[in-house]
Design an enzyme around this catalytic site. Structure first.
Site, PDB file in Angstrom:
ATOM      1  N   LYS A  21       0.840  -1.204   0.000  1.00 24.99           N
ATOM      2  CA  LYS A  21       0.000   0.000   0.000  1.00 24.99           C
ATOM      3  C   LYS A  21       0.875   1.254   0.000  1.00 24.99           C
ATOM      4  O   LYS A  21       0.672   2.162  -0.819  1.00 24.99           O
ATOM      5  CB  LYS A  21      -0.919  -0.014   1.231  1.00 24.99           C
ATOM      6  N   ARG A  90      -3.151   3.076   8.678  1.00 25.10           N
ATOM      7  CA  ARG A  90      -3.492   1.785   8.048  1.00 25.10           C
ATOM      8  C   ARG A  90      -2.253   0.905   7.956  1.00 25.10           C
ATOM      9  O   ARG A  90      -1.170   1.371   7.629  1.00 25.10           O
ATOM     10  CB  ARG A  90      -3.994   2.004   6.623  1.00 25.10           C
ATOM     11  N   GLY A  99      -7.835  -7.115   4.950  1.00 22.12           N
ATOM     12  CA  GLY A  99      -8.673  -7.178   6.150  1.00 22.12           C
ATOM     13  C   GLY A  99      -8.044  -7.925   7.308  1.00 22.12           C
ATOM     14  O   GLY A  99      -8.658  -8.126   8.340  1.00 22.12           O
ATOM     15  N   MET A 101      -5.332  -7.103   8.982  1.00 20.94           N
ATOM     16  CA  MET A 101      -4.769  -6.271  10.046  1.00 20.94           C
ATOM     17  C   MET A 101      -5.623  -5.023  10.251  1.00 20.94           C
ATOM     18  O   MET A 101      -6.682  -4.898   9.664  1.00 20.94           O
ATOM     19  CB  MET A 101      -3.316  -5.966   9.744  1.00 20.94           C
ATOM     20  N   ARG A 332      -3.732  -1.380  -6.350  1.00 18.13           N
ATOM     21  CA  ARG A 332      -2.970  -2.627  -6.270  1.00 18.13           C
ATOM     22  C   ARG A 332      -3.476  -3.528  -7.397  1.00 18.13           C
ATOM     23  O   ARG A 332      -4.557  -3.299  -7.948  1.00 18.13           O
ATOM     24  CB  ARG A 332      -3.151  -3.314  -4.924  1.00 18.13           C
ATOM     25  N   HIS A 450     -16.030  -8.560   1.905  1.00 18.53           N
ATOM     26  CA  HIS A 450     -14.993  -9.474   2.387  1.00 18.53           C
ATOM     27  C   HIS A 450     -15.181 -10.873   1.828  1.00 18.53           C
ATOM     28  O   HIS A 450     -14.259 -11.487   1.284  1.00 18.53           O
ATOM     29  CB  HIS A 450     -15.022  -9.497   3.921  1.00 18.53           C
ATOM     30  N   ARG A 609       3.010 -49.699 -16.102  1.00 17.66           N
ATOM     31  CA  ARG A 609       3.543 -50.366 -14.908  1.00 17.66           C
ATOM     32  C   ARG A 609       2.981 -51.772 -14.809  1.00 17.66           C
ATOM     33  O   ARG A 609       1.763 -51.966 -14.888  1.00 17.66           O
ATOM     34  CB  ARG A 609       3.172 -49.584 -13.653  1.00 17.66           C
ATOM     35  N   GLU A 736      10.523 -46.046  -5.651  1.00 15.93           N
ATOM     36  CA  GLU A 736       9.473 -45.739  -4.673  1.00 15.93           C
ATOM     37  C   GLU A 736       9.791 -46.274  -3.290  1.00 15.93           C
ATOM     38  O   GLU A 736       8.978 -46.175  -2.378  1.00 15.93           O
ATOM     39  CB  GLU A 736       8.111 -46.266  -5.151  1.00 15.93           C
ATOM     40  N   SER A 755      11.166 -43.731 -12.771  1.00 11.95           N
ATOM     41  CA  SER A 755       9.980 -42.939 -12.467  1.00 11.95           C
ATOM     42  C   SER A 755       9.767 -42.971 -10.959  1.00 11.95           C
ATOM     43  O   SER A 755       9.625 -44.040 -10.366  1.00 11.95           O
ATOM     44  CB  SER A 755       8.762 -43.523 -13.188  1.00 11.95           C
ATOM     45  N   GLY A 757       7.885 -42.908  -7.676  1.00 15.80           N
ATOM     46  CA  GLY A 757       6.558 -43.097  -7.108  1.00 15.80           C
ATOM     47  C   GLY A 757       6.571 -42.393  -5.768  1.00 15.80           C
ATOM     48  O   GLY A 757       6.917 -42.987  -4.749  1.00 15.80           O
ATOM     49  N   THR A 758       6.218 -41.118  -5.791  1.00 12.74           N
ATOM     50  CA  THR A 758       6.385 -40.321  -4.567  1.00 12.74           C
ATOM     51  C   THR A 758       5.397 -40.712  -3.479  1.00 12.74           C
ATOM     52  O   THR A 758       5.654 -40.469  -2.306  1.00 12.74           O
ATOM     53  CB  THR A 758       6.272 -38.819  -4.869  1.00 12.74           C
ATOM     54  N   ASN A 759       4.260 -41.307  -3.858  1.00 13.94           N
ATOM     55  CA  ASN A 759       3.305 -41.702  -2.818  1.00 13.94           C
ATOM     56  C   ASN A 759       3.921 -42.752  -1.896  1.00 13.94           C
ATOM     57  O   ASN A 759       3.976 -42.581  -0.682  1.00 13.94           O
ATOM     58  CB  ASN A 759       2.020 -42.263  -3.434  1.00 13.94           C
ATOM     59  N   ASP A 760       4.381 -43.851  -2.493  1.00 14.69           N
ATOM     60  CA  ASP A 760       4.963 -44.900  -1.659  1.00 14.69           C
ATOM     61  C   ASP A 760       6.260 -44.428  -1.014  1.00 14.69           C
ATOM     62  O   ASP A 760       6.536 -44.737   0.145  1.00 14.69           O
ATOM     63  CB  ASP A 760       5.222 -46.168  -2.488  1.00 14.69           C
ATOM     64  N   CYS A 822       5.828 -39.664 -10.957  1.00  9.08           N
ATOM     65  CA  CYS A 822       4.393 -39.861 -10.947  1.00  9.08           C
ATOM     66  C   CYS A 822       3.985 -39.894  -9.480  1.00  9.08           C
ATOM     67  O   CYS A 822       4.813 -40.033  -8.607  1.00  9.08           O
ATOM     68  CB  CYS A 822       3.982 -41.126 -11.689  1.00  9.08           C
ATOM     69  N   TYR A 842      10.188 -35.100 -16.742  1.00  2.73           N
ATOM     70  CA  TYR A 842       8.749 -34.872 -16.812  1.00  2.73           C
ATOM     71  C   TYR A 842       8.121 -35.098 -15.445  1.00  2.73           C
ATOM     72  O   TYR A 842       8.705 -35.774 -14.589  1.00  2.73           O
ATOM     73  CB  TYR A 842       8.085 -35.795 -17.852  1.00  2.73           C
TER      74      TYR A 842
END
Lengths: 866, 866
Positions: A21, A90, A99, A101, A332, A450, A609, A736, A755, A757-760, A822, A842
């Site tokens: 601001k 302000r 809003g 602060m 802004r 708001h 897979r 993985e 590749s 396997g980020t989940n496992d 993946c 990728y």
């Protein structure tokens, strides 16, 4: 250290020191626009105050000097009986926290000089109205006296005088103000009569507001650093509440809902700024000024155009007209709906105001997400029962159970419910409820209230100003046009039309327009990391390709065994000795599966897979099904039960699955590879040159990969000989398990691609079972032990280290090794940024996240160029 | 490259090139001992042959030259009719592989010169006996003609001539030999008459024997590198079978069962070496030579003493007496029982022959393990029914089911059975069966037979020469002194006394003597890494301290909740709202628990782990128990079932346990810490100064540790205030998740110590559930995908990397951070070596492994000094 900058001393580049601001006020002053003079106390002064807990002497001296300069500039003075200086105080941090602060207006008034103001403006009620507002705001902000104590005095006196506060006489205001002083006393405070003391208290209160609860929540949600601090802007007051040629308004240079290139805003005659924002009075459209104050309107249009060109983006302006004279109080970059964001971004490029890169950077992942948000199915909508209409404050369509408080919203969402938060109006205290809700409906407030601003920012569907909704919060009921609804009743909310319906309406995705296609093409052209999709069904593959997936990073094969006949064959293979018969059936199913998949993906890479889940996932459960299966396969119930018992696992996630099945029962992988290669050969013969990419899951040791890969290669060579053809193919591995990362160099020697396997990998690294994490993750997030759900946002500190190590080790052996990701974090922007940094080729995510990923990789490419 | 070394050219240090046997033959030649002359073809020549598949010309030339030198040295010659040279051809690798590879004796004989030998020795039957032995061995070793084909010819002719082969006349031998030549023809081979050709074939056969199945199995079991190759020793023959002043024997310089410092061995009059080893004739004790050939015996005693002093260890000697003249054919460090190993090691230090370091290095972990092996409970033994007695070939006591073949032994052990292998005699082909069995019983053979040597090496209890046992293998029965036993019958075998009993006898641990204490004290004095125990029960703590544990690395607390009343209180805490009542009960139990534990461990450190398992482990299962618990706790069955359902987990290993319980239900940890601190305070007041060490399990994030640690500290401070005393304490963390290793620097900032939980760390790193791994680990080991079970031997390549990383990261923040390892690999020697290398302060293992660990850390310290 300089703690105070006059507006004439700063510029737009000084946001970190002056706040957004303050920097923009300085910039507008520099541009010669009509900004009431003032100065900014820096964010550094704020942090110094918060760290030391005290107000530095030098700061006080600088402020006093700045006030004297302000008195000179305005020709007014604190406590002057002829030219009374009043100021607004302000907050204004580097990043917009709307809003969150505190603000105090009309500072400088006291029991004495309110009379001077009355005389000067020749308007007693205006002056006393200003003073009572100061007392309220000051009491709330500086001394934390509950607002309700002032409100109940107002209510009491409105009853006594039998009129609305806006209609109070001078005398009535004096009585009210007297009662406000008593409120201070009851709370053991005294309102400071000295304007300098007021200012000191106010600045300190704004400083302290940096650390109030709702500001902290907002920063944590928006990942804003707690160490930035807020600046404080002290600006000479102009009065939108000084009569019928005065007013205050908020405007966007383009339509924030649709993106249409036309001024859009709202205006309240004879009002101060917070009256618009608070949504207590429903304002008029901006255009209405044109008839009332045509000159001011013209000037405003010119300034709006100028600012948009200057900032190269749609602006959100606050302005006040004081007795016909226009003042700009803020500019802004305006928050906007996703649809508007897209249109504005593309239009600004077309209009040569902005570059493609700037357009891409301007789009937020959430905007893309919102564009992909559902709309109501047209045919279903026709049959639906309309309940009421309000303002279409934030587009989208959502269905949920009615709740009346932010707290209740949070509670039900924690239990997996979807809720619509229905409130009279919303306030910054509601922030967590707004976040939790699928949709927001308010009785009061306009398109810039708001609720509307926050909802658009989050991409949450929102309808405001739905005055037909009469809420009785204590009873948890809402009456809408003769309908009585209670907490838990389901409604459907259309934020694009502002309509609210009874019951649940089916939703579908909105169509993606030319603007979307243009932006995505710009993204692809700039990106360095490709975006693949995780998909295997025909429907998902189509969606993925429609959304611009450049390949398929993960085609799971287990879902393909769940058709009735397939499941029967699979069970025959697992449970009986007629394994070759079962495999013969499965192979014919699978050959068709892969043929159809390749037909869709064509020359785009697709990584298939091999079977991953443990065998027991294919077996029947419950007596009836066990009996059925036993009969089908000519087994006894006892035999099936014994197999079930033999295959049961204590921790299936860490059990006999993935390559471990390939090792102990090689024929199932051989069946799958035969189907893959044969279907690819069929395509080659028909002219489509496909390179099948086969992925082996759950590798922990190079020895596993070597053995299973060798078996597959032998099988493939046999097929090539039988078919008298050779086609290219690749065999890679999923990374993985933590161990796979640690020995990635050994694996790379034996893999055509990696590749992640980020989940496992996340499950193992944390020791978190996704199926069981619900028992404690709520506590963990509440206690701040986990900032993000590591299954949604990559845990860069832990899992990320393993991923980076694996990339380095893999590439140390094969510098050009193709590496992808993946898993769900493959579609998460900060995670993608990390993956790009460490050099993956990728990311692969669910089809609906493909466009977000395309945007994110493009942004990353731009960031890395600059 | 020199391929051939005469015995006069080598020495004891050349084991890798000449093999153990060759190097020692050369050394003894160098010492002037009576070694028949000969030469050694190197291991390098072997590997070159195995790699190229052909016999190098230069090698052939070198061998021919060596033979000519041998002819000169002995004054004999191949094919000489007056001084006929015969040689033995024996394998000999760097590391002893007893009986694993091939040997040919009497090489050089043929149809012609057998007559010359007969004339020379004036002993027809001797000469023809030698020749028929050559034909048998050569046919077996070089052409793989089944031994049984020769044996059945012998049997046929024994029947025809109605006499034993050892009593055959010249003519009868000629007929037998003729039939052997026919056996060659039937197999389409011809026995080469040319001694040089015999030698070439024999050397190649020995080379090839490096890669035969049993040699490979042995190497894999003993972790001997496949690339070492074997040397071949060609030595002029001396004849123990040349009459009644000849003979052959095997001797140990000390008793290999008891360690007694007295020559111990066996001797066969008029026999060749393999007659002793094969166990076909039961030999006489060594002492018997003293009366028959006193001079040779005296000389042998002197040589034995000299060699023991020279090699500074107990020697295993092979010797032959040819017509009164002594020849030493082999010396090597003798295999011995654990008891003997200990006594010999300590005695050699006492006798100043060896140093303490050498004594420690000489002891094998398996020896210590064997010393800790059970013996039969004395009182039970008195009541047992003695079946038969044999020779006490390898000490120890064991119980198992009778099996008659190595194969069946393997099969039953795979099903979890314990077996005793009962055989006429054993051969190298039985190696896997010997490994699997709890005990070995043979009908034939002495204390140095194959079974005895192998059993002592492995620490398996063994009784040989139990001639009362008449085995009918085909019928799977054994008749012993009128008892008929069949496969599966249980017997108890005492290898220390040579006695065999019917049925099962209870076992207990043998007492550890002064030798043991001495050795262990030397170990502790040299070691750099301390050895703690994993123990919590009073019994285990006592055992651990008796075995010399220097602390307790892991005192689990969950077992303490399984008493009836404790479990009731625990269930009350989990299932009901009377939590504080339940905790009050638990705290009184736990305070007593910890008080008693501290009383035992005194000033030794004890690390107490707070509760780790998920809550459902404490809940009832099965309808009856659920009903009982519901009644006890005044709950409905439905309520208990709902709690069970709510707490059930898909993957408990990755679930709501460890610190996650500390986070979601802080009161249980607070209860435990209160009990720990209060019991420690009680000890302080009684004069015992204890520093409680409290360990928080399953930490993944520093934030968890910070929160829970802070809560515990606050609790502890409250106790200190209430009790008006402060005592020192430490709070540390278990490192058992991959993520904990990755962020170990953050954890170290907030932990007083680290303790690696390698069991869980291995589970997560590999994604292996210990409860489910049984479904595929067999296949994995069979296919060579996993060399070791990673829960027994640390996976240095994978898990080890994480551990090393965590040590480095932890110490980067706190250079003196105390770091230990608990978990099963904490007692595994190669794992301990790794832990020492990376700088851990202590390893902690189960009480029974403490002595092995003490030995191992001492060995490591010595290795690292040298």
């Amino acid at each position: 250290m300089k703690n105070v900058y006059r507006f004439t001393e700063g510029n737009a580049s000084m946001k970190s020191l002056l706040g957004g601001k303050g920097a923009n006020l300085a910039e507008m002053t520099r541009l010669g626009l009509p900004v009431p003079p003032g100065f900014t106390v820096t964010t550094e002064a704020c942090m110094s105050f918060l760290e030391t807990g005290s107000y530095q002497k030098t700061l006080q001296t600088e402020i006093e000097q700045a006030i004297r300069d302000l008195e000179l500039a305005t020709g007014k003075a604190f406590n002057s009986s002829t030219h009374l200086l009043l100021v607004s105080v302000r907050s204004g941090a580097q990043f917009s926290m709307p809003g969150m602060m505190d603000t105090i207006l009309n500072l400088g008034l006291n029991d004495q000089n309110v009379k001077a103001l009355a005389k000067l403006t020749n308007n007693d009620t205006f002056a006393y109205d200003c003073y009572r507002r100061l007392l309220q705001m000051f009491g709330d902000v500086v001394f934390s006296i509950p607002k309700s104590q002032f409100d109940s005095q107002i209510a009491k006196h409105e009853l006594n005088f039998d009129k609305n506060v806006s209609d109070f006489s001078k005398r009535e205001f004096e009585i009210l103000i007297q009662s406000f002083h008593q409120v201070y006393q009851i709370n053991q405070y005294t309102f400071p009569q000295n304007p300098y003391l007021q200012l000191e208290y106010a600045i300190q209160a704004v400083f302290n507001s940096w650390n109030n609860h709702r500001a902290k929540v907002y920063r944590s949600l928006n990942q804003i650093d707690d160490a930035l601090g807020t600046a404080v802007n002290i600006q000479s007051m102009v009065f939108g509440n000084s009569g019928q040629t005065s007013g205050t308004g908020v405007a966007f240079t383009r339509n924030p809902s649709t993106g249409e290139n036309k001024l859009f805003g709202e205006f309240l005659i004879n009002a101060q700024g917070e009256d618009v924002v608070a949504g207590l009075r429903t304002p008029q459209p901006l255009e209405s000024i044109r008839t009332i104050l045509p000159e001011a309107f013209d000037e405003f249009q010119k300034i709006a155009h100028l600012l948009e060109g200057h900032y190269r983006d749609m602006q959100d302006l606050e302005f006040t007209i004081e007795q016909g004279k226009l003042y700009i109080l803020q500019t802004r970059n305006g928050k906007r709906s996703a649809k508007a964001a897209l249109k504005i971004a593309v239009d600004l490029v077309t209009e040569k105001i902005s570059t493609k890169e700037a357009a891409i950077l301007k789009m937020r992942a959430e905007d893309i997400n919102q564009l992909l948000h559902p709309i109501f199915v047209e045919s279903e909508l026709k049959k639906a029962t309309l309940l009421a209409s309000g303002l279409p404050a934030s587009p989208g369509a959502a269905v949920g159970k009615i709740v009346f408080t932010a707290e209740r919203a949070k509670e039900l969402v924690a239990f997996g419910e979807k809720v619509v938060l229905v409130r009279r109006e919303t306030s910054p205290e509601d922030i967590e409820g707004l976040l939790a809700a699928e949709a927001i409906v308010t009785t009061y407030g306009g398109m810039t209230s708001h609720a509307a601003v926050v909802a658009r920012g989050m991409g949450t569907c929102c309808v405001t100003g739905c005055e037909a909704a009469k809420i009785e919060e204590a009873q948890k009921i809402v009456r809408i046009n003769n309908q009585l609804l209670t907490e838990g009743d389901i409604i459907s909310v259309d934020g694009t039309t502002g309509r609210i319906y009874i019951g649940e309406i089916e939703t579908e995705l909105s169509k993606l327009d030319e603007n979307f296609q243009s932006l995505m093409q710009w993204c692809d052209a700039i990106a360095k990391v490709k975006v693949y999709a995780n998909a295997e069904t025909i429907l998902d593959l189509r969606t993925a390709l429609d959304f611009g997936a450049q390949g398929v990073g993960l085609a799971r094969t287990e879902h393909m065994f769940f058709g009735v006949e397939r499941l029967r064959a699979m069970r025959q293979w697992i449970l009986t000795e007629q394994k070759s018969e079962a495999l013969a059936q499965l192979i014919s199913f699978q050959t068709v599966d892969f043929y159809q998949m390749f037909k869709l993906t064509k020359d785009k890479p697709m990584i298939i897979r091999l079977l991953d889940p443990p065998m027991h996932e294919f077996l029947p459960h419950g007596n009836r099904e066990i009996q059925k299966v036993a009969k089908e396969l000519s087994l006894t119930v006892v035999e099936v039960e014994q197999s079930l018992a033999a295959l049961a696992e204590v921790n299936p996630m860490l059990g006999h699955r993935g390559v471990r099945i390939g090792v102990t029962a090689p024929d199932i992988y051989q069946m799958q590879v035969t189907a893959i290669i044969k279907s690819a050969i069929k395509h080659w013969r028909e002219g489509l040159r496909i390179t099948p990419k086969i992925m082996i899951p759950l590798i922990a040791e190079a020895s596993e990969l070597i053995l299973v890969k060798q078996q597959l290669i032998e099988q493939i060579q046999t097929i090539f000989q039988a078919e008298s053809i050779e086609i290219p193919y690749e065999i890679g591995t999923m990374i993985e398990l933590p161990r796979a990362c640690l020995v990635a160099n050994d694996l790379a020697e034996n893999a055509d691609f990696f590749s992640f396997g980020t989940n496992d990998l996340t499950q193992m690294t944390y020791g978190f079972s996704r199926d069981d994490i619900g028992k404690f993750i709520g506590d963990y997030q509440e206690k701040g032990l986990l900032v993000n759900d590591p299954f949604q946002v990559l845990d860069i500190d832990g899992v990320g280290q393993l991923v980076e190590m694996a990339v380095q080790k893999g590439r140390s052996v094969k510098p050009n090794l193709s590496i992808g990701v993946c898993g769900e974090v493959g579609g998460n922007p900060p995670s993608i940024a990390f993956f790009q940094k460490i050099g993956v080729n990728y990311v692969s995510c669910s089809p609906y996240r493909v466009p977000i990923a395309r945007l994110t990789v493009a942004k990353e490419a731009i960031h890395r160029l600059s």
